[in-house]
Design a protein around this motif. Structure first.
Motif, mmCIF file in Angstrom:
data_model
loop_
_atom_site.group_PDB
_atom_site.id
_atom_site.type_symbol
_atom_site.label_atom_id
_atom_site.label_comp_id
_atom_site.label_asym_id
_atom_site.label_seq_id
_atom_site.Cartn_x
_atom_site.Cartn_y
_atom_site.Cartn_z
ATOM 1 N N ALA A 243 9.745 6.534 1.057
ATOM 2 C CA ALA A 243 10.775 6.907 2.285
ATOM 3 C C ALA A 243 10.680 8.378 2.583
ATOM 4 N N HIS A 244 9.919 9.291 1.969
ATOM 5 C CA HIS A 244 9.864 10.681 2.316
ATOM 6 C C HIS A 244 8.702 10.757 3.246
ATOM 7 N N HIS A 245 7.945 9.657 3.416
ATOM 8 C CA HIS A 245 6.630 9.970 4.415
ATOM 9 C C HIS A 245 6.759 8.742 5.492
ATOM 10 N N LEU A 246 7.834 8.143 5.678
ATOM 11 C CA LEU A 246 8.018 7.039 6.667
ATOM 12 C C LEU A 246 7.601 7.634 8.154
ATOM 13 N N HIS A 247 7.743 8.884 8.354
ATOM 14 C CA HIS A 247 7.647 9.427 9.815
ATOM 15 C C HIS A 247 6.088 9.537 10.006
ATOM 16 N N ARG A 248 5.353 9.276 8.853
ATOM 17 C CA ARG A 248 3.982 9.508 9.190
ATOM 18 C C ARG A 248 2.967 8.211 9.530
ATOM 19 N N ASP A 249 1.982 8.236 10.424
ATOM 20 C CA ASP A 249 1.071 7.340 10.608
ATOM 21 C C ASP A 249 1.807 5.957 11.151
ATOM 22 N N GLY A 250 2.884 6.054 11.805
ATOM 23 C CA GLY A 250 3.698 4.913 12.261
ATOM 24 C C GLY A 250 4.210 4.028 11.513
ATOM 25 N N ARG A 251 4.430 4.428 10.124
ATOM 26 C CA ARG A 251 5.031 3.572 9.050
ATOM 27 C C ARG A 251 6.239 3.018 9.584
ATOM 28 N N ALA A 252 7.323 3.816 10.149
ATOM 29 C CA ALA A 252 8.590 3.418 10.371
ATOM 30 C C ALA A 252 8.751 2.417 11.515
ATOM 31 N N GLU A 253 7.733 2.520 12.180
ATOM 32 C CA GLU A 253 7.683 1.866 13.503
ATOM 33 C C GLU A 253 7.346 0.281 13.083
ATOM 34 N N ARG A 254 6.179 0.214 12.107
ATOM 35 C CA ARG A 254 5.704 -1.067 11.738
ATOM 36 C C ARG A 254 6.676 -1.879 10.714
ATOM 37 N N LEU A 255 7.435 -0.820 10.116
ATOM 38 C CA LEU A 255 8.551 -1.775 9.607
ATOM 39 C C LEU A 255 9.597 -2.108 10.535
ATOM 40 N N ALA A 256 9.918 -1.690 11.241
ATOM 41 C CA ALA A 256 11.156 -1.965 12.222
ATOM 42 C C ALA A 256 10.491 -3.302 13.020
ATOM 43 N N GLU A 257 9.243 -3.571 13.227
ATOM 44 C CA GLU A 257 8.638 -4.766 13.889
ATOM 45 C C GLU A 257 8.765 -6.072 12.755
ATOM 46 N N ILE A 258 9.014 -5.857 11.608
ATOM 47 C CA ILE A 258 9.035 -6.832 10.721
ATOM 48 C C ILE A 258 10.312 -7.826 11.112
ATOM 49 N N THR A 259 10.016 -9.113 11.473
ATOM 50 C CA THR A 259 11.435 -9.944 11.720
ATOM 51 C C THR A 259 11.421 -11.112 11.045
ATOM 52 N N GLU A 260 10.232 -11.516 10.310
ATOM 53 C CA GLU A 260 10.161 -12.615 9.552
ATOM 54 C C GLU A 260 10.062 -12.413 7.974
ATOM 55 N N PRO A 261 10.663 -13.220 7.032
ATOM 56 C CA PRO A 261 10.322 -12.865 5.647
ATOM 57 C C PRO A 261 9.070 -12.530 5.259
ATOM 58 N N VAL A 262 8.872 -12.023 4.139
ATOM 59 C CA VAL A 262 7.848 -11.580 3.822
ATOM 60 C C VAL A 262 7.503 -11.917 2.221
ATOM 61 N N ASP A 263 6.485 -12.629 1.705
ATOM 62 C CA ASP A 263 6.212 -12.965 0.323
ATOM 63 C C ASP A 263 5.490 -11.891 -0.249
ATOM 64 N N VAL A 264 5.927 -11.307 -1.334
ATOM 65 C CA VAL A 264 5.577 -10.201 -1.900
ATOM 66 C C VAL A 264 5.268 -10.473 -3.340
ATOM 67 N N THR A 265 4.245 -9.721 -4.003
ATOM 68 C CA THR A 265 4.211 -9.652 -5.441
ATOM 69 C C THR A 265 4.837 -8.530 -6.185
ATOM 70 N N VAL A 266 5.624 -8.681 -7.115
ATOM 71 C CA VAL A 266 6.568 -7.875 -7.943
ATOM 72 C C VAL A 266 5.702 -7.514 -9.373
ATOM 73 N N SER A 267 5.190 -6.466 -9.675
ATOM 74 C CA SER A 267 4.448 -6.215 -10.882
ATOM 75 C C SER A 267 4.652 -4.781 -11.439
ATOM 76 N N PHE A 268 5.195 -5.171 -12.831
ATOM 77 C CA PHE A 268 5.495 -3.744 -13.391
ATOM 78 C C PHE A 268 4.569 -4.030 -14.642
ATOM 79 N N THR A 269 4.816 -2.736 -15.380
ATOM 80 C CA THR A 269 4.270 -2.543 -16.663
ATOM 81 C C THR A 269 5.174 -1.979 -17.585
ATOM 82 N N LEU A 270 5.638 -2.477 -18.907
ATOM 83 C CA LEU A 270 6.975 -2.003 -19.546
ATOM 84 C C LEU A 270 6.085 -1.479 -20.740
ATOM 85 N N SER A 271 6.039 -0.178 -20.998
ATOM 86 C CA SER A 271 5.501 0.348 -22.438
ATOM 87 C C SER A 271 6.579 0.991 -23.438
#
Length: 274
Positions: A243-271
């Motif tokens: 979020a601190h870098h959304l102003h770079r490289d058009g990231r905020a603009e690309r996020l704003a263009e998402i209009t459909e659901p997105v399937d994503v992978t959630v993956s963590f390691t608990l140690s």
């Protein structure tokens, strides 16, 4: 608002290191150093400014609250709670280093135990202070020596937060445990450059950073698939360090263009380290 008394007992003056006690609407040490209790229920023990881009902003906190309240990371919270219950069978103090809004600490806190939420963001700690009646919250920079007594904690939590290994060790009681959660390289990979990349060697770097003080006790992976609505995609990006870098490289603009659901992978390691 008051901090739970066992939490106050664990805190130390950030100026001189003496114990603190509650006096009216402030915490005060015997040398007269005083720290006001905010009406939202937390105490700010800092006496130095934090560099810009370090603490969570109001927008980041709002995004995190919305995303976590929707239950997207509930399996992770349940896994953390199961480990804390195993590691803290008797009442004790759980310190969450980088607690943010207190979501994981509130979920994991065993019955009759108390929690101390440490974070550099006062905005986030307004939420953490109200996340559970047994939680006390203190604003602090985790890279500095913590205003916490030696051996005060039964468990230290560290979920997506800076890792200060020497302070983890100092504040843990003998036999205490450290629970660290970190994202895996494939976490949210479908969102591409909208999120910050995770190095393939992150487990080795984690173990190396803690090796002087801890030994690995347990490790598990929590991975699953999520279908995120466009608003949730913007929340998961907006609540993290990207979020601190959304102003770079058009990231905020690309996020704003998402209009459909997105399937994503959630993956963590608990140690778990001891």
């Amino acid at each position: 608002m008051h901090l739970p008394e066992p939490v106050v007992r664990a805190l130390r003056c950030s100026v001189c290191g003496e114990p603190l006690a509650e006096h009216g609407r402030a915490l005060r040490c015997e040398r007269g150093h005083s720290f006001d209790l905010a009406k939202q229920g937390y105490v700010n023990l800092l006496h130095a400014k934090i560099p810009a881009g370090t603490a969570d902003t109001a927008e980041m906190v709002a995004a995190r609250v919305e995303f976590l309240t929707a239950g997207h990371y509930r399996p992770l919270a349940e896994a953390v709670a199961a480990q804390v219950a195993r590691l803290c069978p008797e009442p004790g103090l759980v310190v969450d280093a980088g607690a943010g809004t207190g979501y994981y600490l509130a979920q994991a806190l065993p019955e009759n135990s108390y929690g101390l939420a440490l974070d550099v963001s006062a905005i986030a700690l307004r939420r953490a202070a109200k996340a559970h009646p047994a939680i006390g919250a203190a604003v602090w920079n985790l890279w500095e020596p913590w205003p916490v007594a030696d051996g005060a904690a039964s468990v230290v939590l560290n979920v997506f937060a800076p890792r200060n290994a020497s302070e983890f060790r100092r504040v843990l009681r003998p036999g205490g445990a450290l629970v660290v959660v970190s994202p895996n390289p494939g976490h949210l990979a479908e969102l591409g450059s909208a999120v910050l990349g995770i190095g393939e060697d992150k487990e080795q770097r984690l173990d190396s950073s803690l090796a002087a003080h801890f030994a690995l006790d347990h490790r598990e992976e929590i991975s699953y698939r999520l279908r995120l609505e466009p608003a949730a995609v913007r929340q998961v990006v907006g609540m993290g360090p990207a979020a601190h870098h959304l102003h770079r490289d058009g990231r905020a603009e690309r996020l704003a263009e998402i209009t459909e659901p997105v399937d994503v992978t959630v993956s963590f390691t608990l140690s778990v380290f001891r």
